[in-house]
Scaffold this active site. Structure first.
Site, PDB file in Angstrom:
ATOM      1  N   THR A  70       0.831  -1.206   0.000  1.00 45.80           N
ATOM      2  CA  THR A  70       0.000   0.000   0.000  1.00 45.80           C
ATOM      3  C   THR A  70       0.864   1.254   0.000  1.00 45.80           C
ATOM      4  OG1 THR A  70      -1.723  -1.212   1.174  1.00 45.80           O
ATOM      5  CG2 THR A  70      -1.859   1.195   1.238  1.00 45.80           C
ATOM      6  N   CYS A 322     -19.261  -7.913   0.908  1.00 49.73           N
ATOM      7  CA  CYS A 322     -20.564  -7.965   1.554  1.00 49.73           C
ATOM      8  C   CYS A 322     -20.669  -6.818   2.548  1.00 49.73           C
ATOM      9  CB  CYS A 322     -20.714  -9.280   2.275  1.00 49.73           C
ATOM     10  SG  CYS A 322     -22.327  -9.441   3.020  1.00 49.73           S
TER      11      CYS A 322
END
Ligand code: PLP
Length: 385
Positions: A70, A322
């Site tokens: 990252t 989700c």
């Protein structure tokens, strides 16, 4: 549990663990200190730099240690865009990049840059012809070497050649590729390459940004001259040492592990297809990482499948996100044009150096049972409503 989520992270290999334990037990000197203990720590950092450089065919001086993928993606995308700002304030990012690259793009948008997204085809492949012209104001193209969800390997060398011809810099996230397929920094022809230790059996929280000599780059972390002025901050000595050892082992085992993984992937896909003939394997027609299978099981939602497999002792990743009960298709599958009803039924199965053929067979059986159970549950719920 059978761990089938090696693209998320990998177990630290014993050789790296031992090297890290030794580094942690040492005097704790700062690699920048002038005394002999500091110099010993410096030598350990430089040894690791050579090991990491060798894995990707780079010169050790090109390697800057960072805190992981990252940070490497942010440092290179933002650092290069800032260095090229006088030429233009637009960058192009492939639609299937990891969140780390999209996140860097968001930072640039926040300060007035324009970010365009390059589409992929149904195979998950970026067309080299989509590289923007320099006249469009773009200065940088970001394209990953292998996708974390599908494993699809991008034609980076061809994209980089086109970008170079158009006067654009190229950033490449090779986090999922390094240690799984050969990576040759010079042959790719990119300006910046990013890798992360925890994806190749090293520790979490350490990675490398590899910069071409003379690449346009402005450091994000400043204030001290660490890492040749490219990244301020005292080096994470145990992490770097573990990374170096893991990289050296990965380079040594690359060919044999690749062959072993390809055989396991074939066994996994054949087994799944035999049990569930309507399975769709995403990116199947493109070159893919040997350890990764992204598959949809029509009628069985990702999140339900993940839990059903977990209950049967198998850890995998859902190929769809989700949030509060609703399931959202992954942006990668969306970009490939996978229909929504299929994309919400995707799972990512990723193997690694600890995976065995026996585990593959047990995973195939568990997937068969789980898919049937989830489909049965969905049918019962539909009948009730
Ligand atoms: N890029 C890719 C392709 C990844 O798969 C990941 C991790 O999932 C990252 C970047 C981020 O790496 P890290 O976890 O080391 O920050």
């Amino acid at each position: 549990m059978i761990y089938f989520d090696h693209n998320a992270s990998t177990p630290v290999r014993p050789e790296a663990r031992e090297a890290m334990a030794e580094a942690l037990a040492g005097p704790g000197a700062n690699p920048s200190s002038a005394h002999s203990l500091g110099q010993r720590a410096r030598a350990a950092v430089e040894r690791a730099r050579e090991q990491v450089a060798a894995l990707v065919g780079a010169r050790p001086e090109a390697v800057t240690f960072v805190s992981g993928g990252t940070e490497g993606d942010h440092a290179s995308v933002i650092g290069m865009a800032l260095a090229l700002e006088k030429r233009g304030r637009a960058i192009a990012i492939s639609a299937i990049e990891h969140h780390a690259v999209h996140g860097a793009g968001e930072v640039l948008e926040r300060i007035g840059f324009r970010v365009t997204h390059l589409p992929v085809d149904a195979r998950g492949f970026l067309d080299p012809a989509s590289v923007p012209a320099a006249a469009s104001g773009h200065t940088l193209v970001a394209v990953m070497l292998a996708n974390n969800e599908t494993g699809v390997i991008q034609p980076v060398a061809e994209i980089a050649a086109r970008a170079r011809a158009a006067g654009l810099a190229v950033q490449c996230d090779a986090v999922q590729a390094a240690g799984k397929i050969p990576v040759d920094f010079a042959a790719l022809g990119v300006d910046a390459l990013v890798i992360s230790a925890h994806k190749l059996a090293g520790p979490k929280g350490v990675g490398a940004l590899i910069l071409r000599d003379g690449a346009p780059y402005e450091p994000l972390f400043r204030g001290s001259a660490h890492e040749r002025g490219r990244r301020g901050g005292t080096e994470n000595l145990p992490g770097i040492v573990g990374f170096g050892v893991a990289a050296e082992c990965a380079a040594r085992e690359l060919a044999s592990e690749r062959t072993r993984m390809l055989a396991l992937r074939g066994r996994l896909e054949d087994g799944i297809r035999a049990a569930l003939p309507d399975t769709a394997i995403h990116g199947e027609r493109a070159p893919r990482l040997p350890n990764t299978v992204n598959a949809s099981f029509p009628g069985a939602r990702s999140d339900h499948l993940l839990m059903a497999l977990d209950a049967r002792g198998v850890a995998v990743s859902a190929g769809a996100a989700c949030a509060s009960g609703a399931v959202e298709p992954s942006p990668v599958l969306k970009a490939m044009g996978v229909p929504r009803e299929l994309a919400v039924c995707a799972l990512r199965l990723s193997m690694g150096r600890t995976t065995t053929a026996e585990e593959v067979d047990r995973v195939v059986a568990a997937i068969g049972e789980s898919v049937r159970a989830v489909r049965g549950g969905a049918a019962a719920a539909a009948a009730r409503s």
